[in-house]
Scaffold this motif. Structure first.
Motif, PDB file in Angstrom:
ATOM      1  N   ALA A  79       0.839  -1.242  -0.154  1.00  0.00           N
ATOM      2  CA  ALA A  79       0.329  -0.072   0.290  1.00  0.00           C
ATOM      3  C   ALA A  79       0.823   1.261   0.016  1.00  0.00           C
ATOM      4  N   THR A  80       0.551   2.209  -0.812  1.00  0.00           N
ATOM      5  CA  THR A  80       1.193   3.563  -0.961  1.00  0.00           C
ATOM      6  C   THR A  80       0.252   4.652  -0.744  1.00  0.00           C
ATOM      7  N   VAL A  81       0.962   5.545  -0.177  1.00  0.00           N
ATOM      8  CA  VAL A  81       0.235   6.879   0.084  1.00  0.00           C
ATOM      9  C   VAL A  81       1.109   8.008  -0.335  1.00  0.00           C
ATOM     10  N   SER A  82       0.997   8.937  -1.284  1.00  0.00           N
ATOM     11  CA  SER A  82       1.843   9.924  -1.474  1.00  0.00           C
ATOM     12  C   SER A  82       1.055  11.292  -1.950  1.00  0.00           C
ATOM     13  N   GLY A  83       1.641  12.414  -1.732  1.00  0.00           N
ATOM     14  CA  GLY A  83       1.289  13.682  -2.024  1.00  0.00           C
ATOM     15  C   GLY A  83       2.156  14.871  -1.517  1.00  0.00           C
ATOM     16  N   PRO A  84       1.324  16.105  -1.706  1.00  0.00           N
ATOM     17  CA  PRO A  84       2.331  17.154  -1.547  1.00  0.00           C
ATOM     18  C   PRO A  84       2.346  17.552   0.074  1.00  0.00           C
ATOM     19  N   LEU A  85       3.273  18.251   0.658  1.00  0.00           N
ATOM     20  CA  LEU A  85       3.355  18.413   1.832  1.00  0.00           C
ATOM     21  C   LEU A  85       2.559  19.826   2.289  1.00  0.00           C
ATOM     22  N   ASP A  86       2.122  20.528   1.409  1.00  0.00           N
ATOM     23  CA  ASP A  86       1.471  21.827   1.567  1.00  0.00           C
ATOM     24  C   ASP A  86      -0.127  21.860   0.973  1.00  0.00           C
ATOM     25  N   ASN A  87      -0.479  20.433   0.836  1.00  0.00           N
ATOM     26  CA  ASN A  87      -1.855  20.125   0.436  1.00  0.00           C
ATOM     27  C   ASN A  87      -2.626  21.296  -0.567  1.00  0.00           C
ATOM     28  N   LYS A  88      -1.809  21.302  -1.852  1.00  0.00           N
ATOM     29  CA  LYS A  88      -2.364  22.294  -2.898  1.00  0.00           C
ATOM     30  C   LYS A  88      -3.543  21.464  -3.351  1.00  0.00           C
ATOM     31  N   PRO A  89      -4.603  22.010  -3.873  1.00  0.00           N
ATOM     32  CA  PRO A  89      -5.778  21.531  -4.320  1.00  0.00           C
ATOM     33  C   PRO A  89      -5.622  20.740  -5.637  1.00  0.00           C
ATOM     34  N   ASP A  90      -4.658  21.474  -6.533  1.00  0.00           N
ATOM     35  CA  ASP A  90      -4.430  20.850  -7.856  1.00  0.00           C
ATOM     36  C   ASP A  90      -3.279  19.667  -7.814  1.00  0.00           C
ATOM     37  N   ASP A  91      -2.787  19.391  -6.444  1.00  0.00           N
ATOM     38  CA  ASP A  91      -1.936  17.998  -6.178  1.00  0.00           C
ATOM     39  C   ASP A  91      -2.533  17.354  -5.248  1.00  0.00           C
ATOM     40  N   PRO A  92      -3.303  16.361  -5.617  1.00  0.00           N
ATOM     41  CA  PRO A  92      -4.124  15.720  -4.434  1.00  0.00           C
ATOM     42  C   PRO A  92      -3.278  14.701  -3.929  1.00  0.00           C
ATOM     43  N   ILE A  93      -3.639  14.199  -2.617  1.00  0.00           N
ATOM     44  CA  ILE A  93      -3.037  13.150  -2.215  1.00  0.00           C
ATOM     45  C   ILE A  93      -3.639  11.648  -2.867  1.00  0.00           C
ATOM     46  N   VAL A  94      -2.703  10.784  -3.348  1.00  0.00           N
ATOM     47  CA  VAL A  94      -2.948   9.474  -3.875  1.00  0.00           C
ATOM     48  C   VAL A  94      -2.756   8.199  -3.129  1.00  0.00           C
ATOM     49  N   GLY A  95      -3.624   7.522  -3.018  1.00  0.00           N
ATOM     50  CA  GLY A  95      -3.500   6.118  -2.226  1.00  0.00           C
ATOM     51  C   GLY A  95      -3.627   4.963  -3.296  1.00  0.00           C
ATOM     52  N   ASN A  96      -2.791   3.958  -3.130  1.00  0.00           N
ATOM     53  CA  ASN A  96      -2.866   2.725  -3.901  1.00  0.00           C
ATOM     54  C   ASN A  96      -2.523   1.719  -2.963  1.00  0.00           C
ATOM     55  N   ALA A  97      -3.104   0.414  -3.583  1.00  0.00           N
ATOM     56  CA  ALA A  97      -2.912  -0.774  -2.814  1.00  0.00           C
ATOM     57  C   ALA A  97      -2.965  -2.133  -3.783  1.00  0.00           C
ATOM     58  N   LEU A  98      -1.885  -2.765  -3.429  1.00  0.00           N
ATOM     59  CA  LEU A  98      -1.848  -4.043  -4.282  1.00  0.00           C
ATOM     60  C   LEU A  98      -1.853  -5.366  -3.492  1.00  0.00           C
ATOM     61  N   PHE A  99      -2.869  -6.248  -3.787  1.00  0.00           N
ATOM     62  CA  PHE A  99      -2.956  -7.381  -3.168  1.00  0.00           C
ATOM     63  C   PHE A  99      -2.501  -8.468  -4.003  1.00  0.00           C
ATOM     64  N   ARG A 100      -1.433  -9.344  -3.699  1.00  0.00           N
ATOM     65  CA  ARG A 100      -0.740 -10.149  -4.496  1.00  0.00           C
ATOM     66  C   ARG A 100      -0.877 -11.618  -4.191  1.00  0.00           C
ATOM     67  N   TRP A 101      -1.187 -12.684  -4.669  1.00  0.00           N
ATOM     68  CA  TRP A 101      -1.259 -14.115  -4.500  1.00  0.00           C
ATOM     69  C   TRP A 101       0.116 -14.760  -5.518  1.00  0.00           C
ATOM     70  N   GLN A 102       0.990 -15.355  -4.874  1.00  0.00           N
ATOM     71  CA  GLN A 102       1.894 -15.986  -5.699  1.00  0.00           C
ATOM     72  C   GLN A 102       1.882 -17.529  -5.399  1.00  0.00           C
ATOM     73  N   SER A 103       2.072 -18.413  -6.384  1.00  0.00           N
ATOM     74  CA  SER A 103       1.904 -19.836  -6.243  1.00  0.00           C
ATOM     75  C   SER A 103       3.195 -20.473  -5.545  1.00  0.00           C
ATOM     76  N   ASP A 104       4.187 -19.819  -5.915  1.00  0.00           N
ATOM     77  CA  ASP A 104       5.367 -20.638  -5.429  1.00  0.00           C
ATOM     78  C   ASP A 104       6.262 -19.305  -4.626  1.00  0.00           C
ATOM     79  N   VAL A 105       6.818 -19.697  -3.320  1.00  0.00           N
ATOM     80  CA  VAL A 105       7.127 -18.548  -2.544  1.00  0.00           C
ATOM     81  C   VAL A 105       8.462 -17.999  -3.121  1.00  0.00           C
ATOM     82  N   ASP A 106       9.347 -18.949  -3.644  1.00  0.00           N
ATOM     83  CA  ASP A 106      10.503 -18.814  -4.230  1.00  0.00           C
ATOM     84  C   ASP A 106      10.470 -18.617  -5.740  1.00  0.00           C
TER      85      ASP A 106
END
Length: 422
Positions: A79-106
């Motif tokens: 999961a990632t969250v990124s955005g500006p430190l000064d909260n600009k309206p034209d530069d919003p905070i964006v959040g993403n998440a990736l759920f992964r299943w892998q058949s072989d651990v290695d």
């Protein structure tokens, strides 16, 4: 008899610390089967990590959480969250998440994942199946929820590929597209000794003489010379030349160096006399070779990083418009925690701004090793003993000759090369 044994035992042999890399293997290596091999070879994957990782944009923050449950090692969440430190309206905070299943651990090459985001596409599904015995694989990328669909690519992409230690070829196509949009891309890469050569068909430009494949702008070609195994314990060297879109010439260079320095830490035992450091250097030059005039006919990037120990990483890069310096600190708890601060100097306005980043990771496991001064034997340290991993009597040690010959079976998984095929 006891006194004789105590005399013959002697002091413990001198040791050199071998810390793990901050992030190895890189996250991009887990999804490389979804990408054409042309986009990842010629040092491109290593250069991307060197130029981008731990460099946060000016006045921006980024947080990354990479978590894996203890009871099921086949799944993980990023999961990632990124955005500006000064909260600009034209530069919003964006959040993403990736759920992964892998058949072989290695083996990260057969997996399915679901990607959700606050931006478009809202829900994306990706899947890949690869059969190492035959070298063939298939993959697909399908936007499930999207705000609007205006192009065939918005309905999904499918691909077929073949990969071995010396050859890779494949193609991607758009299932809901006909005509000149098939294939969407294609590639062919071959390796002979230390030389790698490849060609890519990427039809982004208009037709010529009634067909897109006749337009040379839709073709890219590259050649590279490389040394090294891809393991953090082995030095590596990559030099590449690429001619892209019939107008751009790209030259790149990347080198990974493994060095040892003396330890000046009073907290270490007396037998610890040195520590292994990792130094990376990269250069990329991109220039136009056609007659078209533009404001950015030529650009370059130079970057270097120094990992002093398992906790501290220093990185810097220089470009034509700005320079950046990043300092990262990592604690190897479970999960691991890292924090970095980036200072960016914009020479066009003469101003320095800062960015910060935070990462939490238990997807990649640490392996802090110890070796003799000649880098001959790797043995566990007390951190391994705390995890219940004991040094077995009579176990064959890891030899430098094995590292040089490419035999990494005795090494922990995170210190082995992340891939032995295209």
């Amino acid at each position: 008899m006891g006194g004789l044994l105590s005399l013959t035992k002697g002091p413990p042999p001198p040791m050199v610390l071998v810390p793990p890399l901050f992030d190895f293997p890189p996250l991009a290596a887990r999804t490389r089967m979804l990408e054409p091999s042309y986009n990842l070879l010629f040092g491109k994957l290593a250069l991307k990590s060197l130029f981008e990782d731990y460099f946060d944009a000016a006045n921006h923050f980024s947080t990354i959480f990479m978590l894996k449950p203890v009871d099921d090692r086949h799944v993980d969440l990023v999961a990632t969250v990124s955005g500006p430190l000064d909260n600009k309206p034209d530069d919003p905070i964006v959040g993403n998440a990736l759920f992964r299943w892998q058949s072989d651990v290695d083996d990260p090459h057969t997996f399915t994942d679901l990607y959700v985001s606050s931006s478009d596409p809202i829900l994306l599904m990706r899947a890949c199946a690869y059969y190492p015995k035959y070298g063939f694989g298939a993959f697909g990328i399908f936007p499930v929820l999207k705000k609007q669909r205006v192009s065939p690519e918005d309905y999904g992409t499918m691909g077929l590929r073949y990969g071995s230690s010396r050859l890779s070829f494949g193609a991607t196509l758009l299932p809901y597209s006909l005509g000149d949009d098939v294939p969407k891309s294609a590639w062919l890469v071959s390796k002979i000794g230390r030389l790698t050569a490849g060609v890519q068909y990427d039809p982004q430009f208009e037709k010529k003489d009634g067909a897109k494949y006749k337009n040379l702008k839709n073709w890219n070609c590259a050649i590279g010379y490389g040394l090294g195994s891809g393991s953090p314990l082995s030095p590596s060297f990559n030099f590449g030349l690429e001619y892209a879109q019939n107008s751009q010439f790209i030259a790149s260079f990347y080198q990974h160096v493994v060095v040892q320095r003396r330890v000046k830490n009073p907290l270490e035992e007396n037998e610890i006399i040195g520590i292994t450091n990792y130094i990376d250097f990269g250069f990329e030059l991109q220039t136009r070779v056609d007659d078209q005039k533009s404001s950015n006919n030529s650009t370059f990037n130079i970057a270097a990083s120094w990992q002093a120990n398992k906790n501290i990483l220093l990185k810097g890069k220089v470009g034509p418009l700005c320079s950046s310096l990043s300092l990262a600190f990592k604690s190897w708890w479970k999960p691991a925690f890292s924090f970095n601060v980036t200072a960016t100097r914009d020479r066009t306005i003469g101003k320095t701004c800062f960015g910060v980043g935070l990462r939490v990771d238990n997807v990649r496991e640490a392996s802090y090793q110890r070796a003799d001064p000649n880098y001959v034997m790797l043995t566990p340290n007390k951190e391994h003993l705390a995890d219940g991993i004991q040094w077995k009597s009579g176990m064959r040690p890891m030899l430098q000759s094995d590292v040089n010959s490419g035999n990494f079976d005795s090494l922990p998984r995170e210190l082995r090369p992340y891939g032995r095929m295209f």
